[in-house]
Design an enzyme around this catalytic site. Structure first.
Site, PDB file in Angstrom:
ATOM      1  CB  CYS A 196      -0.904   0.002   1.227  1.00  0.00           C
ATOM      2  SG  CYS A 196      -1.916   1.503   1.374  1.00  0.00           S
ATOM      3  CB  CYS A 199      -0.637   2.511   5.640  1.00  0.00           C
ATOM      4  SG  CYS A 199      -1.292   0.918   5.077  1.00  0.00           S
ATOM      5  CB  CYS A 212      -4.724  -1.105   2.016  1.00  0.00           C
ATOM      6  SG  CYS A 212      -3.712  -1.044   3.506  1.00  0.00           S
ATOM      7  CG  ASP A 334      20.765  -1.567 -13.290  1.00  0.00           C
ATOM      8  OD1 ASP A 334      21.089  -2.698 -13.686  1.00  0.00           O
ATOM      9  OD2 ASP A 334      20.268  -1.348 -12.170  1.00  0.00           O
TER      10      ASP A 334
END
Length: 410
Positions: A196, A199, A212, A334
């Site tokens: 999430c 949170c 969530c 990369d």
């Protein structure tokens, strides 16, 4: 337009024309750069009085912008950066090249969204998706979502957001806005949104729905969606708008749904706009079909794990596949991200590998048990496959190299 702005516009067009004449490019970047040096407010001045939509996200920006342009052309002229020059220099050039266009559909690089919100004052902003991209030089994806959220909160009430309800990062970023139109645009790649963004708790997923359980962030109910059966978009009133797209894959039907949602906010009837999307055959070389030595190649661009996953969903199951990988500055140096891509769907078919970092890609294919042939360049790759259809998937600069081989096919 002030005399200074008019002079800057003239210089912009001259620089762009010289760039095209000398074969250095389409002039979008150098033209805008010259214009903005002479008049730093040129983008803002050129956007003034127009109805603007900005389209941003990690994948699908160029195609969705092209679809949106096609839809808006039902009601008027549209200025657009159709070849993907998606930073302020390109936006400035696009507006300068179409001074009489009442509308503007501008693809916007994710990192420039805040700057364009201030300068262009768009009526609509379309947010497609967020996933990892150019890991060694781009912002971490959750940090970028937080930046978007802060930017959108500061401009709340000034624009309408069209956002992907299936991407938790997009939902979190857009949820601070007063007016949001949600589109069920899908999310095949979920590795960057398992947590999430609000949170940090784990997200639960149930088919298309996600939530969530800690803070309550969840998938909003979409007003627009891609039909589960057939090729159609379903609008807010439940009406189906049939599509007959030349571009392949569910992801492009989702891009079309976003374009129709955007166009409807400008007063375009989706029934009038939908047929126009079928006229789009390729976008800056993406999906272009070219023939060479009896081989019919289809060119697909894939710049990051999510893009490669979507490309594998688009390709036909039988023809040979050519994969090309570079790692130049605009790609990101990369290449470790290729280990996030599942190549096992290519097992059992003819696979040819080329590009600057072909050996990196060869090792990755070997890890997934995919047989391959390594060659030096696209010419050798074409010679290595039998006559007939060939699918070509390449990342950004590799894709541009291939386009150059076919005289910048569009």
């Amino acid at each position: 337009m002030t005399p200074r702005a008019k002079f800057a516009t003239t210089l912009l067009r001259t620089a762009a024309a010289l760039s095209r004449a000398t074969g250095r490019g389409d002039g979008s970047v150098i033209g805008g750069r010259v214009g903005l040096i002479v008049e730093p407010r040129l983008l803002e001045l050129l956007a003034e009085g127009r109805h603007v939509v900005l389209i941003s996200g990690t994948n699908g920006k160029t195609t969705t912008t092209r679809f949106t342009t096609a839809a808006l052309e039902a009601i008027g002229r549209v200025a657009t950066n159709s070849f993907g020059a998606n930073m302020p220099t390109g936006h400035t050039t696009a507006l300068a090249k179409a001074p009489k266009a009442e509308y503007a559909a501008l693809e916007c690089d994710e990192h420039y969204l805040g700057q364009l919100l201030d300068a262009a004052r768009p009526k609509v902003v379309a947010l497609l998706n967020l996933s990892r991209d150019q890991l060694d030089r781009a912002m971490e994806v959750t940090a970028l979502a937080a930046k978007w959220r802060q930017t959108l909160e500061a401009s709340a009430g000034q624009t309408t957001i069209v956002a992907n309800a299936d991407d938790p990062l997009i939902v979190w970023a857009a949820s601070v806005c007063e007016r949001v139109v949600w589109v069920a645009a899908g999310q095949s790649w979920t590795a960057d949104s398992a947590i999430c963004p609000n949170c940090g708790a784990h997200l639960d997923r149930f088919g298309e729905f996600w939530r969530c359980t800690n803070c309550g962030l969840n998938r909003p109910s979409p007003q627009w969606s891609v039909a589960h059966q057939g090729e159609a978009v379903v609008g807010p009133d439940g009406r189906r708008y049939e599509l007959n797209l030349q571009l392949p894959g569910r992801v492009n039907r989702a891009n079309a749904a976003t374009a129709l949602a955007v166009a409807s906010l400008f007063g375009v009837d989706p029934a009038q706009a939908a047929p126009r999307l079928s006229e789009v055959a390729s976008v800056a070389g993406r999906y272009a079909r070219v023939e060479r030595d009896g081989r019919q190649l289809r060119l697909l661009l894939a710049k990051n794990p999510a893009g490669w996953l979507e490309s594998f969903d688009m390709i036909d199951p039988v023809p040979p596949v050519v994969l090309s990988l570079n790692a130049r500055e605009v790609d990101g140096f990369d290449t470790s991200w290729i280990y996030d891509v599942d190549f096992t769907s290519l097992a059992g078919r003819k696979v040819v590998v080329t590009g600057d970092r072909r050996t990196d890609l060869a090792v990755r294919l070997e890890v997934d048990g995919v047989d391959f042939l390594v060659v030096d360049d696209i010419r050798a790759a074409i010679a290595a496959v039998p006559p007939g259809p060939v699918e070509v998937v390449a990342n950004y600069t590799a894709f541009q190299d291939i386009r150059a081989e076919f005289n910048r096919v569009n």
